[in-house]
Each structure stands twice: as C-alpha cells, then as structure tokens.
Design a protein around this motif. Structure first.
Motif, short mmCIF file in Angstrom:
data_model
loop_
_atom_site.label_atom_id
_atom_site.label_comp_id
_atom_site.label_asym_id
_atom_site.label_seq_id
_atom_site.Cartn_x
_atom_site.Cartn_y
_atom_site.Cartn_z
N UNK A 12 52.08 39.08 24.51
CA UNK A 12 50.95 39.85 24.00
C UNK A 12 49.60 39.19 24.31
N UNK A 13 49.26 38.99 25.59
CA UNK A 13 48.02 38.31 25.92
C UNK A 13 46.78 39.08 25.47
N UNK A 14 45.75 38.33 25.09
CA UNK A 14 44.48 38.95 24.70
C UNK A 14 43.73 39.48 25.91
N UNK A 15 43.96 38.84 27.07
CA UNK A 15 43.28 39.26 28.31
C UNK A 15 44.30 39.31 29.44
N UNK A 16 44.10 40.27 30.35
CA UNK A 16 44.84 40.32 31.60
C UNK A 16 43.81 40.27 32.72
N UNK A 17 43.96 39.29 33.60
CA UNK A 17 43.06 39.14 34.75
C UNK A 17 43.80 39.52 36.01
N UNK A 18 43.22 40.42 36.78
CA UNK A 18 43.85 40.92 37.99
C UNK A 18 43.21 40.32 39.23
N UNK A 19 43.99 39.62 40.05
CA UNK A 19 43.50 39.13 41.34
C UNK A 19 44.20 39.86 42.48
N UNK A 20 44.68 41.07 42.18
CA UNK A 20 45.38 41.90 43.17
C UNK A 20 44.75 43.28 43.23
N UNK A 21 43.43 43.31 43.12
CA UNK A 21 42.69 44.58 43.09
C UNK A 21 42.57 45.19 44.48
N UNK A 22 42.07 44.42 45.43
CA UNK A 22 41.87 44.93 46.78
C UNK A 22 43.16 44.95 47.58
N UNK A 23 43.95 43.90 47.43
CA UNK A 23 45.18 43.80 48.21
C UNK A 23 46.20 44.84 47.82
N UNK A 24 46.31 45.10 46.52
CA UNK A 24 47.44 45.89 46.00
C UNK A 24 47.01 47.06 45.13
N UNK A 25 45.71 47.36 45.13
CA UNK A 25 45.17 48.52 44.42
C UNK A 25 45.52 48.54 42.93
N UNK A 26 45.55 47.34 42.34
CA UNK A 26 45.75 47.28 40.90
C UNK A 26 44.40 47.37 40.18
N UNK A 27 44.42 47.91 38.98
CA UNK A 27 43.18 48.12 38.23
C UNK A 27 43.49 48.20 36.75
N UNK A 28 42.45 48.29 35.94
CA UNK A 28 42.66 48.46 34.51
C UNK A 28 43.47 49.72 34.25
N UNK A 29 43.21 50.76 35.03
CA UNK A 29 43.92 52.03 34.85
C UNK A 29 45.41 51.89 35.17
N UNK A 30 45.75 51.19 36.25
CA UNK A 30 47.16 51.05 36.61
C UNK A 30 47.90 50.19 35.60
N UNK A 31 47.21 49.18 35.05
CA UNK A 31 47.84 48.33 34.04
C UNK A 31 48.10 49.14 32.76
N UNK A 32 47.13 49.93 32.36
CA UNK A 32 47.30 50.75 31.15
C UNK A 32 48.44 51.75 31.30
#
Length: 308
Positions: free
Chosen positions: A244-264
């Motif tokens: 249950x992390x308080x924050x999720x940091x994405x370093x796969x935004x450009x390479x893999x098209x991940x975003x806040x929306x895809x995580x949600x």
C-alpha cells in the motif's frame, strides 16, 4: 534511452545505478561555456589512462557520459555519440551502439578518446589494440561516483575547472533541495516502477539513494533483503497492493506508455493510497535512468511531488 528488457535494464543498473525515451527538458545544470578549455595542462593521467594531448575527437557510447561531457564544456570536442544519447538535443547522434559496440565502426570515427559505460564484448581490449584511449564510466552506485566521473571527464578533456564547478553546483543544489524535506513522524512509502512488468529498485541502488534524500521509505527493500536480485527485484501485484505505497513513481512513461491513468486502471490497485490520493508521479524516463548532472532534476521532481 530506449527501453531494454527488464533483465537487461536491471543488469545495466545493477552495476549500480539509475535505470531508462528522449527528452530535452530544462535542466538545473547549465552547460559550461564552450571555447577554450579551463585547464589545458597535458599530459593528464586518470587511473591507468594517460592522454598526451587534449582530445578533440571524442566518441561517447554512454548517454550519461554524453550529458557529463556537455555539462563540463567538452561538447565542441564530441564528434559522435551513441544511438541512445539524446541529451542535449544537438549532440552528434549516430547509429553506434553502447550495448553492442563495434570496434571497427568506432575506429571509423577516428576518435582520440572513447567514453564507455561498461566493457561489453571486450571492447576495451579491441580498442586498445587499435591504440584508441578508453575511459570507463560504469553505472554509479553513489552520488560520489557521479561526482568522480564528472571531475575526471573534466580533467581528461581539459575542462578541469568547469568539471569542478559542475560538481560543486550539484552538491549545493542537492543540499538545498534536501533541506526542503520536512521532518515527518513517519516516512511516506513509495514504489518506483522501472517497467509495467513491475521491476523496481531498492534503497541499495543509485536511484534508491536519491529517494532516501527525499525522506521516503521503499516498499521493495524486503523483496531483495538477500541481495539476490542485485537491487532490482520484480514485485507481484499482490505484494504492491499489500504494501500500500503512499506514492507510485513511474519511470516507464515514454518507453512503455504508462501513466497515472493506466495505473488507476490496473485490477486491484484502486485501494492503494497512491491511487486513492492521486499520488502517482510520472517521471521523465531519461532523467530517472541516468547518473549525470540531471540527478538534481530527479531529486527536485521527487521532493516537489511529495511536499504538496
């Protein structure tokens, strides 16, 4: 840099560093002015490497090293960079590869200095046989490793004073940003995502050390307590949801098209604090995967996101 497979990514950074697209966003490091070197006394020796003259045809096969070279003012001396070096935007990008280096292709550029991040395919010996000097900048394990590489590249390129200035600015900026981190009764927890396969980095890695400066607690540390994953374990969705992390940091935004929306949208993630509180942070893949001067920008992004 372009996304590698998770295993290759982990191996590259497990030599110890940060870990991953293209970007030329504004950085807190101002490149040193081009022109006359700030220190031009040669020969210069760094470790076992001695350069008799100031190099004027530098080939960089490391995206981090390319950023370092330009930061210390050696940009005009760089005549070719590898296919992953996309910052600064005017770096002379070629189809040379740092992952599958070819001695003949490198030699064709007539370099008087080659900068590599590691010795793949025994390329160092191959270039030595061609009497081409090589300086290695392995993935940093600590900020001190980054400072040392920048300092040594300044020396080797005849830009010693500029190199020292870059290091001092980095130290000052990092100290200033770290001072903004509030004293908390309990440190916020986080998950740093290297890729959608859920590979991550522990506190024992370079990237983990940057998060530690921001006063955060890494949920991945328990997953690699024995060190068998080299600091880059793959977590299951169940482990992340339970942590249950308080924050999720994405370093796969450009390479893999991940975003806040895809995580949600991920199954089972809706109850995670980071999702419920809109604390999913989209990082710049490149800034989050290199150990050059832009680590200052990475720390700033993390601190700004967690201090809101």
């Amino acid at each position: 840099m372009s996304r590698r497979t998770p295993r290759l990514l982990a191996a590259t950074l497990a030599l110890a560093a940060l870990t991953l697209g293209a970007c030329a966003e504004k950085t807190s490091e101002t490149p040193a002015p081009s022109g006359s070197p700030t220190t031009a006394a040669f020969p210069v020796t760094v470790g076992s490497l001695t350069l008799e003259q100031r190099p004027e045809k530098i080939v960089s096969l490391s995206a981090s090293a390319t950023e370092m070279l330009y930061a210390v003012g050696a940009g005009p001396q760089v005549t070719a960079v590898d296919d992953q070096s996309n910052y600064p935007a005017d770096a002379p990008k070629t189809d040379l590869s740092g992952y599958q280096p070819n001695a003949e292709a490198i030699a064709a550029k007539n370099p008087d200095l080659v900068v590599l991040s590691d010795d793949r395919n025994k390329i160092v010996d191959q270039l030595a046989a061609l009497k081409i000097p090589v300086y290695l900048t392995p993935a940093a394990q600590t900020l001190d490793d980054s400072y040392r590489q920048i300092t040594e590249l300044g020396l080797l390129t005849g830009n010693a004073t500029a190199g020292a200035d870059v290091v001092q600015r980095m130290k000052d900026d990092i100290a200033k940003i770290s001072a903004e981190v509030p004293q908390r009764v309990q440190a916020p927890t986080y998950f740093h995502e290297l890729g959608p396969e859920l590979y991550t980095a522990t506190s024992k890695t370079f990237i983990g050390s940057i998060y530690a400066l921001a006063g955060l607690e890494n949920i991945a540390d328990a997953a690699d307590a024995d060190g068998k994953s080299g600091g880059y374990p793959q977590l299951s969705q169940e482990v992340i949801v339970q942590a249950n992390p308080d924050f999720v940091f994405l370093s796969d935004v450009k390479c893999c098209q991940q975003s806040a929306a895809t995580v949600k949208a991920r199954s089972g993630w809706s109850g995670i604090n980071a999702v419920r509180n809109d604390q999913i942070v989209e990082l710049d893949d490149d800034v989050a995967s290199r150990w050059g001067p832009r680590v200052v920008d990475l720390l700033r992004a993390i601190v700004d996101a967690t201090n809101k």
